[in-house]
Design an enzyme around this catalytic site. Structure first.
Site, PDB file in Angstrom:
ATOM      1  N   LYS A  13       0.830  -1.215   0.000  1.00 41.52           N
ATOM      2  CA  LYS A  13       0.000   0.000   0.000  1.00 41.52           C
ATOM      3  C   LYS A  13       0.862   1.262   0.000  1.00 41.52           C
ATOM      4  CE  LYS A  13      -2.129  -1.094   3.873  1.00 41.52           C
ATOM      5  NZ  LYS A  13      -1.537  -2.389   4.266  1.00 41.52           N
ATOM      6  N   ARG A  88      -9.090   1.033   9.171  1.00 37.34           N
ATOM      7  CA  ARG A  88      -8.715  -0.331   9.551  1.00 37.34           C
ATOM      8  C   ARG A  88      -9.810  -1.014  10.359  1.00 37.34           C
ATOM      9  NH1 ARG A  88      -2.832   0.593   9.225  1.00 37.34           N
ATOM     10  NH2 ARG A  88      -1.682  -1.327   9.528  1.00 37.34           N
ATOM     11  N   ARG A 127      11.758  -5.667   4.224  1.00 38.31           N
ATOM     12  CA  ARG A 127      11.609  -4.320   4.781  1.00 38.31           C
ATOM     13  C   ARG A 127      12.305  -4.219   6.142  1.00 38.31           C
ATOM     14  NH1 ARG A 127       5.622  -2.104   5.293  1.00 38.31           N
ATOM     15  NH2 ARG A 127       5.602  -3.548   7.022  1.00 38.31           N
ATOM     16  N   ARG A 133      11.992  -1.192  10.911  1.00 33.33           N
ATOM     17  CA  ARG A 133      10.776  -0.847  11.670  1.00 33.33           C
ATOM     18  C   ARG A 133      10.621  -1.763  12.871  1.00 33.33           C
ATOM     19  NH1 ARG A 133       5.388   0.082   8.093  1.00 33.33           N
ATOM     20  NH2 ARG A 133       4.469  -0.978   9.878  1.00 33.33           N
ATOM     21  N   ARG A 144      -0.008  -8.516  13.537  1.00 28.17           N
ATOM     22  CA  ARG A 144      -0.596  -7.552  12.596  1.00 28.17           C
ATOM     23  C   ARG A 144      -1.471  -8.277  11.564  1.00 28.17           C
ATOM     24  NH1 ARG A 144       4.676  -4.905  10.719  1.00 28.17           N
ATOM     25  NH2 ARG A 144       3.392  -3.681   9.301  1.00 28.17           N
TER      26      ARG A 144
HETATM   27  P1  AMP Z   1       1.113   0.705   9.020  1.00 29.24           P
HETATM   28  O1  AMP Z   1       2.299   1.576   8.782  1.00 29.24           O
HETATM   29  O2  AMP Z   1      -0.084   1.128   8.258  1.00 29.24           O
HETATM   30  O3  AMP Z   1       1.429  -0.760   8.835  1.00 29.24           O
HETATM   31  O4  AMP Z   1       0.719   0.881  10.556  1.00 29.24           O
HETATM   32  C1  AMP Z   1       1.637   0.552  11.585  1.00 29.24           C
HETATM   33  C2  AMP Z   1       0.903   0.460  12.920  1.00 29.24           C
HETATM   34  O5  AMP Z   1       0.316   1.730  13.241  1.00 29.24           O
HETATM   35  C3  AMP Z   1      -0.258  -0.520  12.979  1.00 29.24           C
HETATM   36  O6  AMP Z   1       0.169  -1.845  13.244  1.00 29.24           O
HETATM   37  C4  AMP Z   1      -1.090   0.072  14.115  1.00 29.24           C
HETATM   38  O7  AMP Z   1      -0.498  -0.203  15.370  1.00 29.24           O
HETATM   39  C5  AMP Z   1      -0.944   1.562  13.860  1.00 29.24           C
HETATM   40  N1  AMP Z   1      -1.983   2.055  12.916  1.00 29.24           N
HETATM   41  C6  AMP Z   1      -1.772   2.592  11.684  1.00 29.24           C
HETATM   42  N2  AMP Z   1      -2.927   2.938  11.102  1.00 29.24           N
HETATM   43  C7  AMP Z   1      -3.905   2.606  11.980  1.00 29.24           C
HETATM   44  C8  AMP Z   1      -5.322   2.685  11.948  1.00 29.24           C
HETATM   45  N3  AMP Z   1      -5.982   3.174  10.874  1.00 29.24           N
HETATM   46  N4  AMP Z   1      -6.008   2.257  13.052  1.00 29.24           N
HETATM   47  C9  AMP Z   1      -5.369   1.771  14.130  1.00 29.24           C
HETATM   48  N5  AMP Z   1      -4.031   1.640  14.220  1.00 29.24           N
HETATM   49  C10 AMP Z   1      -3.294   2.048  13.156  1.00 29.24           C
END
Ligand code: AMP
Length: 187
Positions: A13, A88, A127, A133, A144
């Site tokens: 994404k 989400r 990654r 990360r 996740r």
């Molecule tokens: P991402 O970079 O989108 O994979 O997000 C990394 C982490 O940020 C996720 O595993 C959640 O802990 C938090 N996070 C990001 N976006 C959301 C969201 N829309 N709702 C809840 N937690 C989020």
């Protein structure tokens, strides 16, 4: 145009959002990036979310909805928003629909990147080596994926019911996937 890039962690994404920013001048609205920036800045918000993110759990709907709301005017001015990693949960999707309706606009299309699980894990490992990360560990990544299946996958029928969902093959090279996304957006 307002689009949601949808899919499990590791589906591509963020990578594809950046391609769309470069090609179309739209704004990428990644709640994950916003939260990581808060952690890097050492803000109160960052301190509140760090452990939750490191575990691979979701932060509260209220936090991410507020982060998104603050950025909507900027995306409108650019002529397009690419929602990446948001919504989400069904509650987030409903809040987004309401926020956009209040501004006289809506989600136009939800592009779902379909990638098999072995490929997701191998992308995460790549990654982890490149970006370091703190949630790209085997344990957090498994959580996740489980969180995606339990809390985020219910958005598939939500957007299907709105007739907005386009399922795309997310396997293969970045350029191949980008071409499929462009074709879906221009259809
Ligand atoms: P991402 O970079 O989108 O994979 O997000 C990394 C982490 O940020 C996720 O595993 C959640 O802990 C938090 N996070 C990001 N976006 C959301 C969201 N829309 N709702 C809840 N937690 C989020």
């Amino acid at each position: 145009m307002n689009i949601v890039l949808f899919g499990p962690p590791g589906a591509g994404k963020g990578t594809q959002a950046k391609t769309l920013v470069a090609e179309r001048g739209w704004v990428q609205l990644s709640t994950g990036d916003m939260l990581r920036a808060a952690i890097a800045a050492g803000s109160d918000l960052g301190k509140r979310v760090k452990d939750i993110m490191d575990r691979g759990d979701l932060v509260s709907d209220a936090i991410v909805i507020e982060l998104i709301e603050e950025r909507l005017p900027e995306a409108e001015a650019a002529g397009g928003a690419i929602f990446d990693g948001f919504p989400r949960t069904v509650a987030q999707a409903e809040a987004l629909d309401q926020l956009l309706a209040g501004r006289g606009t809506q989600i136009d299309k939800v592009v779902r990147l379909v990638v098999d699980q072995a490929e997701l894990v191998s992308r995460m490992e790549k990654r982890a080596a490149e970006e370091g990360r703190s949630d790209d560990t085997v344990e957090a990544f498994k959580n996740r994926l489980d969180t995606y299946n339990a809390q985020t996958a219910p958005l598939i029928p939500y957007y299907q019911a709105q007739d907005k969902l386009a399922d795309l093959d997310g396997m293969g090279g970045i350029k191949d996937v980008a071409a499929r996304i462009n074709a879906a957006l221009d259809a």
